[in-house]
Design a protein around this motif. Sequence first.
Motif, PDB file in Angstrom:
ATOM      1  N   ARG A  12       0.833  -1.204   0.000  1.00  0.00           N
ATOM      2  CA  ARG A  12       0.000   0.000   0.000  1.00  0.00           C
ATOM      3  C   ARG A  12       0.871   1.260   0.000  1.00  0.00           C
ATOM      4  NH1 ARG A  12      -5.236   0.391   1.071  1.00  0.00           N
ATOM      5  NH2 ARG A  12      -4.883   2.353   2.175  1.00  0.00           N
ATOM      6  N   ARG A  13       1.967   1.242   0.752  1.00  0.00           N
ATOM      7  CA  ARG A  13       2.861   2.400   0.771  1.00  0.00           C
ATOM      8  C   ARG A  13       3.484   2.630  -0.606  1.00  0.00           C
ATOM      9  NH1 ARG A  13       4.065   0.364   5.999  1.00  0.00           N
ATOM     10  NH2 ARG A  13       5.848  -0.830   5.189  1.00  0.00           N
ATOM     11  N   SER A  14       3.883   1.555  -1.259  1.00  0.00           N
ATOM     12  CA  SER A  14       4.485   1.680  -2.585  1.00  0.00           C
ATOM     13  C   SER A  14       3.483   2.224  -3.603  1.00  0.00           C
ATOM     14  CB  SER A  14       5.013   0.325  -3.044  1.00  0.00           C
ATOM     15  OG  SER A  14       5.516   0.396  -4.360  1.00  0.00           O
ATOM     16  N   VAL A  15       2.263   1.680  -3.594  1.00  0.00           N
ATOM     17  CA  VAL A  15       1.230   2.145  -4.523  1.00  0.00           C
ATOM     18  C   VAL A  15       0.834   3.582  -4.209  1.00  0.00           C
ATOM     19  CG1 VAL A  15      -1.141   1.765  -5.304  1.00  0.00           C
ATOM     20  CG2 VAL A  15       0.377  -0.183  -4.979  1.00  0.00           C
ATOM     21  N   SER A  16       0.789   3.938  -2.915  1.00  0.00           N
ATOM     22  CA  SER A  16       0.457   5.317  -2.529  1.00  0.00           C
ATOM     23  C   SER A  16       1.490   6.293  -3.070  1.00  0.00           C
ATOM     24  CB  SER A  16       0.372   5.440  -1.010  1.00  0.00           C
ATOM     25  OG  SER A  16      -0.666   4.631  -0.490  1.00  0.00           O
ATOM     26  N   ALA A  17       2.771   5.930  -2.959  1.00  0.00           N
ATOM     27  CA  ALA A  17       3.828   6.789  -3.491  1.00  0.00           C
ATOM     28  C   ALA A  17       3.714   6.928  -4.997  1.00  0.00           C
ATOM     29  CB  ALA A  17       5.190   6.225  -3.106  1.00  0.00           C
ATOM     30  N   GLU A  18       3.427   5.824  -5.658  1.00  0.00           N
ATOM     31  CA  GLU A  18       3.265   5.826  -7.113  1.00  0.00           C
ATOM     32  C   GLU A  18       2.124   6.744  -7.526  1.00  0.00           C
ATOM     33  OE1 GLU A  18       2.546   2.406 -10.578  1.00  0.00           O
ATOM     34  OE2 GLU A  18       2.841   1.848  -8.474  1.00  0.00           O
ATOM     35  N   LEU A  19       1.005   6.666  -6.820  1.00  0.00           N
ATOM     36  CA  LEU A  19      -0.158   7.475  -7.159  1.00  0.00           C
ATOM     37  C   LEU A  19       0.079   8.953  -6.845  1.00  0.00           C
ATOM     38  CD1 LEU A  19      -3.057   7.466  -8.204  1.00  0.00           C
ATOM     39  CD2 LEU A  19      -3.833   7.023  -5.870  1.00  0.00           C
ATOM     40  N   LEU A  20       0.737   9.230  -5.719  1.00  0.00           N
ATOM     41  CA  LEU A  20       0.993  10.616  -5.342  1.00  0.00           C
ATOM     42  C   LEU A  20       1.883  11.311  -6.368  1.00  0.00           C
ATOM     43  CD1 LEU A  20       0.734  12.895  -3.262  1.00  0.00           C
ATOM     44  CD2 LEU A  20       2.740  11.952  -2.092  1.00  0.00           C
TER      45      LEU A  20
END
Length: 592
Positions: A449-457
């Motif tokens: 989730r942290r990785s995907v959140s960074a990608e989306l941000l």
Amino acid sequence: MRRGSLLLALLAGLLLAGVGLAGPAAAHATLVSTDPGEGARLETAPDAVTLEFSEGVSLGAGYARVVTADGDRVDTGAADVDDGVLTIPLRSDLPDAGYLVSYRVVSADSHPISGTFSFVVGDGELVASGASAGEGDVDPVVGALLPAARWLGFGGLALAVGIPVLALACWPGGWASRRLRRLATAGTVAVGVSSAVGLLLQGPYAAGSGLSAIFDPALLSATASSGVGWAGFVRLLLVAELWALLLPAWRRGSGPSRGALVLAGALALGLVGSTAAVGHPVAGPWPVLAVLVTAVHVGAMVVWLGGLAGLLSGALRPETPADDVAAVLTRFSRLAFTSVVALVVSGIVQTVREVASPTALLTTAYGRLLMIKIAFVLVALTAAGVSRVWVQQRLGVRRSRPAGRSSLTAHAFAATADGPGDDGPADEAADARRRQQAEGVTEHLPSLRRSVSAELLVAVVVLALSAILVATPPARSAVAQPVDVTLPLQGGAGESGTVQISVDPARPGANTLHLYLFDDEGRLTQPAGIEVALTEPGQQLGPFDVDLEPAGPGHYVGDGTDIPGAGTWTLTVTVRVDEFTATTARTTFPVR
């Protein structure tokens, strides 16, 4: 990781090679020439004033007028625009005086261009021109709101289209997710609001007005008849129809019927196409190809970012069953990889078209913004690579061939698939692997989730930069281009031959000037004398005399001609036919 690194290296090489080999071409309209020229002194008044631009322009919410020193208008009737040539008809009884031409037009990519120049009839006095040709002044509030509206529209499109694509291609159970439904609804509203705000702001943007003019009927009418206006109306209609079509599927928690799916696909393609068919793609060379490439770029962005948002808000929630998470991740990773490849390749094609030279990347606002955007894209791809490794490590499953199953690895770019098998120990082993997989998903879900959140941000920042780039003149239109123009020589009894002028590279510093003089029959001719001067009226520079050397019959060269600085320069050629007669020609050109 090795495959991803090789892919990035290949794409970077293609980008550098494409930009380095691309030839110069024009995009975003610039003023090429005027008739009469800047500062021209005419014996008789012309019937009309003409301005030639490098690409098609329209008046739209702009204006074109000719006034006296006292501000009285002397143009008559409506100005006409035909294939980049603006014609302003004049009254037939103009007295000897100075006249000021002012204009504001809209280029094919929707950006306003304005400027002024002056000429004199008879013994009148020259009227000072207040501004050189260039970007039209825009109200700062309008100039800030338009990119914000585009940003909202890009994000809304990713949710309105990307979320249903995620549910359809990767997560059938997502149709029953309230979170996905709310995201798709928010995206639909965002696209509608963005389109409506854009329609209201385009008129003041083109006319140089403030927010008080957003409901001006004349401006609204001008926007409605423009390409930008049509695209905005189409987006409003299509996004409303798409939401109405998919709403029953969201309510019953299952995918749409085949007929509804086909129609929804057509509406989604229309939304992507209407977003791509405005701005820079429709101006300059190969507009049809540019629009198609931009549509691929927008479509890939929609699928990737909409899918990331859907994963983060729905599929990667703690309450989602681990088996569902594993299935969604493997399917979406394959879809995301295809989208990223399409996004990067189409972005390279766009960069080659809009930048055209490595110099423009460093010396123009568009190029610098684009480099910042590319840097953020690389960060997003790095985050995507981390997510891919996570999926490979946590969901990877290898099956042996002797057991009658094909050897597969469930990773970011290929979904797991079960081959035919028999009941018994093999099924027990498969169940054990699935339990182990589920435990791995549950244990390491927060890190994903942290990785995907960074990608989306980071992707949200990229969208903001894209919205700003849409309103920025393409780099190649902001880089100086060599001048090559043929003008009529005027004076005496009227036109008397032509002069061909070339200035290379048309940049501050040393330049090479070539002049070729032709008579009325197109033959090179030798004059009694010739003089050339450079002026920059907007900065009150000049005139600077240019030293010429004869290089053959009717051919003169100014090697090392110095242009002191950037601006819109006027080159005036004065040709002495005999002791008592002289003819002149003028041209303006940008120096950057």
